[in-house]
Design a protein around this motif. Structure first.
Motif, PDB file in Angstrom:
ATOM      1  N   LEU A 259     -14.533  36.265   0.353  1.00 33.94           N
ATOM      2  CA  LEU A 259     -13.719  35.074   0.572  1.00 33.94           C
ATOM      3  C   LEU A 259     -12.331  35.230  -0.040  1.00 33.94           C
ATOM      4  O   LEU A 259     -11.335  34.781   0.542  1.00 33.94           O
ATOM      5  CB  LEU A 259     -14.416  33.846  -0.024  1.00 33.94           C
ATOM      6  N   SER A 262     -10.395  37.422   2.323  1.00 34.73           N
ATOM      7  CA  SER A 262     -10.079  36.673   3.544  1.00 34.73           C
ATOM      8  C   SER A 262      -8.969  35.657   3.316  1.00 34.73           C
ATOM      9  O   SER A 262      -8.184  35.370   4.225  1.00 34.73           O
ATOM     10  CB  SER A 262     -11.331  35.951   4.061  1.00 34.73           C
ATOM     11  N   ALA A 263      -8.894  35.127   2.077  1.00 33.36           N
ATOM     12  CA  ALA A 263      -7.863  34.133   1.755  1.00 33.36           C
ATOM     13  C   ALA A 263      -6.538  34.781   1.350  1.00 33.36           C
ATOM     14  O   ALA A 263      -5.590  34.075   1.009  1.00 33.36           O
ATOM     15  CB  ALA A 263      -8.351  33.214   0.643  1.00 33.36           C
ATOM     16  N   ASP A 381     -15.090  27.429  -1.270  1.00 33.94           N
ATOM     17  CA  ASP A 381     -13.867  27.708  -0.504  1.00 33.94           C
ATOM     18  C   ASP A 381     -12.638  27.156  -1.231  1.00 33.94           C
ATOM     19  O   ASP A 381     -11.589  27.802  -1.280  1.00 33.94           O
ATOM     20  CB  ASP A 381     -13.955  27.107   0.899  1.00 33.94           C
ATOM     21  N   ALA A 385      -9.499  29.200  -2.839  1.00 29.97           N
ATOM     22  CA  ALA A 385      -8.127  28.829  -2.471  1.00 29.97           C
ATOM     23  C   ALA A 385      -7.281  28.567  -3.709  1.00 29.97           C
ATOM     24  O   ALA A 385      -6.115  28.985  -3.777  1.00 29.97           O
ATOM     25  CB  ALA A 385      -8.146  27.594  -1.567  1.00 29.97           C
TER      26      ALA A 385
END
Length: 399
Positions: A259, A262-263, A381, A385
Motif C-alpha cells: 500500500l 501504491s500510494a 488506507d 496516506a
C-alpha cells in the motif's frame, strides 16, 4: 542476512549445484565485454522479491538491446531498492520447474528438507502440496531420496534432484545457514536440472565462525549505505524519506508495504514483532520487541515516518500504549528535542485494529505531543496516506 542472487550462485557453483554461465555487471558498458553467448537474461540484484513483475528481469538477444535494458534496470527501484549490480546469465529452456529448500525448523530444532513439484508457490495453500522430510539423525542420501519420492519423482530425475538436495544440505551445514532455497530448479527436455534462482539466509549468530562471511556482510552493509545515498537523487524525490513499518505478522507487513508503494511512498525497514530479532539472546515479550523496533527505526537516518500497523490480538495489549508513550515522550523531552534538532526524530502513525487495543487507543488518543509527533488512525488506507504525506512533505530534514 540474505545474500544477493549472484553471490548465491557463486556458492552453488563451488559446492557443485548446477548453475548457468553468468557474469556480474557493474555498469551497462560491461556488456560490451560479455563472455557468455546471447540470448541472455539480465537480472536486477536486489533483496526484494517480485523482480519479474516489477520489470527487473529482461531477456535480450543483442549487445545494443542488453545495454539499453541494463540502463533501465539500474534505474528501476524495486520496493524502494536500486540495484548496484546486475547478473547476466545464459537463457535456459526448461520444460518443468520444482521448488527445493533446506530450512532450520526452530520448533523441532532440526533441519527440514522441503520440496514441491510447482515452483510458483502460493504460500497460503502451500501446505497442501509441499512435501517435507525432517533430518532427525546424521544426514545421509536417504533423506534426499525420500523427499524426491514423496514429490512423485522417478528414475534419473529422482537421482538428479536428490543429488542437488544433498549438495544444498552440505552448503547449509558448512556455512551455518538458516535457509538454502532453489526456486526454481528447472528441468529441460533431456532431463537435465539447473538452479535458475536461489536464496541463502545466513544465521547471524554464527557469523563469527566464518570470517569470509563476516567480511561479505560488511561489504553488504557498506553497499546499503551507498545505495541509500544514491536513492536521494532518484527521480527528484530527494526530500522524500522512507517509511519504517512495524507489524505483528508477515502478511500484514507485506500488505502495508504494498500500500505504501501504491500510494507513492518509499518503504524502509520492515520489522515483524511477532518473532524475536536474530540478535536477541534471551526470551523477549511483544512490548520488548516493540520498544526495540522503535529504537532501531529511529536510529536509521533515512526513516522519517514510522508506521505501526497491529492487527487482531497480542499479549500485553495494555502495556503497548506505555511503550509508545515513552518513546514519544522521550522525543518531547529537552534531551529528545535536542536530538531531534540534530538528527530529526521520526513521526509515528499508529493504526491498531482489534478490540484488544481499545484501552491502548483511548490512552494514546489523550497523549499530548509536539508537532503531531503521534497520529492515531483507524483505517489502514488512511494511515498509509498520512505516512506518505509526511514523508513527501519533508517536515523533518534528517542529517
Amino acid at each position: 542476512m540474505d545474500l544477493l542472487e549472484y553471490q548465491v550462485k557463486e556458492w552453488f557453483r563451488e559446492i557443485g549445484i548446477p548453475v548457468l554461465p553468468s557474469q556480474r555487471i557493474d555498469h551497462p558498458t560491461d556488456l560490451k565485454r560479455l563472455k557468455i553467448r546471447y540470448p541472455i537474461v539480465l537480472k536486477s540484484q536486489v533483496h526484494a522479491g517480485e523482480r519479474v513483475k516489477a520489470g527487473g528481469v529482461r531477456v535480450v538477444e543483442t549487445t545494443i538491446d542488453a545495454i539499453a535494458a541494463a540502463q533501465t534496470i539500474f534505474n528501476l527501484p524495486i520496493w524502494g531498492e536500486l540495484p548496484e549490480v546486475l547478473l547476466a546469465e545464459s537463457k535456459y529452456d526448461g520444460q518443468q520447474e520444482v521448488y527445493l529448500a533446506v530450512v532450520l525448523d526452530t520448533a523441532v530444532c532440526r533441519p527440514v528438507l522441503l520440496g514441491c513439484k510447482e515452483a510458483d508457490i502460493d504460500w497460503e495453500t502451500a501446505g497442501e502440496r509441499m512435501q517435507h522430510v525432517v533430518v532427525k539423525q546424521e544426514f545421509s542420501p536417504f533423506y534426499a531420496r525420500r523427499l524426491a519420492l514423496k514429490m512423485g519423482l522417478q528414475g534419473t530425475l529422482m537421482q538428479s534432484v536428490s543429488s542437488v538436495l544433498e549438495k544444498m544440505y552440505q552448503l547449509f551445514v558448512q556455512k551455518d545457514l538458516d535457509l538454502v532455497e532453489v526456486n526454481p530448479l528447472a528441468i529441460n527436455a533431456a532431463g537435465q536440472v539447473m538452479a535458475l534462482n536461489g536464496k541463502v539466509s545466513i544465521n547471524e549468530r554464527a557469523m563469527n565462525r566464518h570470517p569470509d562471511i563476516a567480511e561479505m556482510a560488511a561489504k553488504i552493509a557498506d553497499g546499503h549505505s551507498r545505495h541509500n545515498g544514491n536513492l536521494r537523487d532518484w527521480n527528484g524525490l530527494g526530500k522524500q524519506r522512507k517509511i519504517g513499518i512495524l507489524g505483528n505478522g508477515t502478511g500484514s507487513i507485506m500488505a502495508t508495504c504494498d500500500l505504501v508503494v501504491s500510494a507513492g511512498g518509499k518503504p524502509g525497514n520492515c520489522l515483524n514483532l511477532r518473532h524475536a530479532f536474530v540478535t536477541d539472546t534471551s526470551p523477549t515479550t511483544f512490548c520488548d520487541r516493540l520498544a526495540k523496533g522503535l529504537n532501531i527505526l529511529a536510529a536509521d537516518t533515512s526513516t522519517q515516518v514510522i508506521l505501526i500497523n497491529l492487527l487482531g490480538s497480542i499479549p500485553q495489549a495494555e502495556e503497548l500504549a506505555e511503550v509508545i508513550a515513552k518513546f514519544v515522550q522521550n522525543d518531547n523531552s529537552d534531551n529528545g528535542s535536542r536530538i531531534r534538532q540534530e538528527s530529526a526524530f521520526p513521526r509515528l502513525v499508529v493504526r491498531l485494529a482489534g478490540s484488544d487495543f481499545n484501552v491502548a487507543k483511548n490512552f494514546l488518543a489523550t497523549l499530548k505531543t509536539q508537532d503531531d509527533t503521534l497520529i492515531m488512525v483507524e483505517d489502514l488506507d488512511e494511515a498509509v496516506a498520512q505516512a506518505v504525506r509526511i514523508a513527501k512533505s519533508g517536515v523533518y530534514n534528517k542529517v
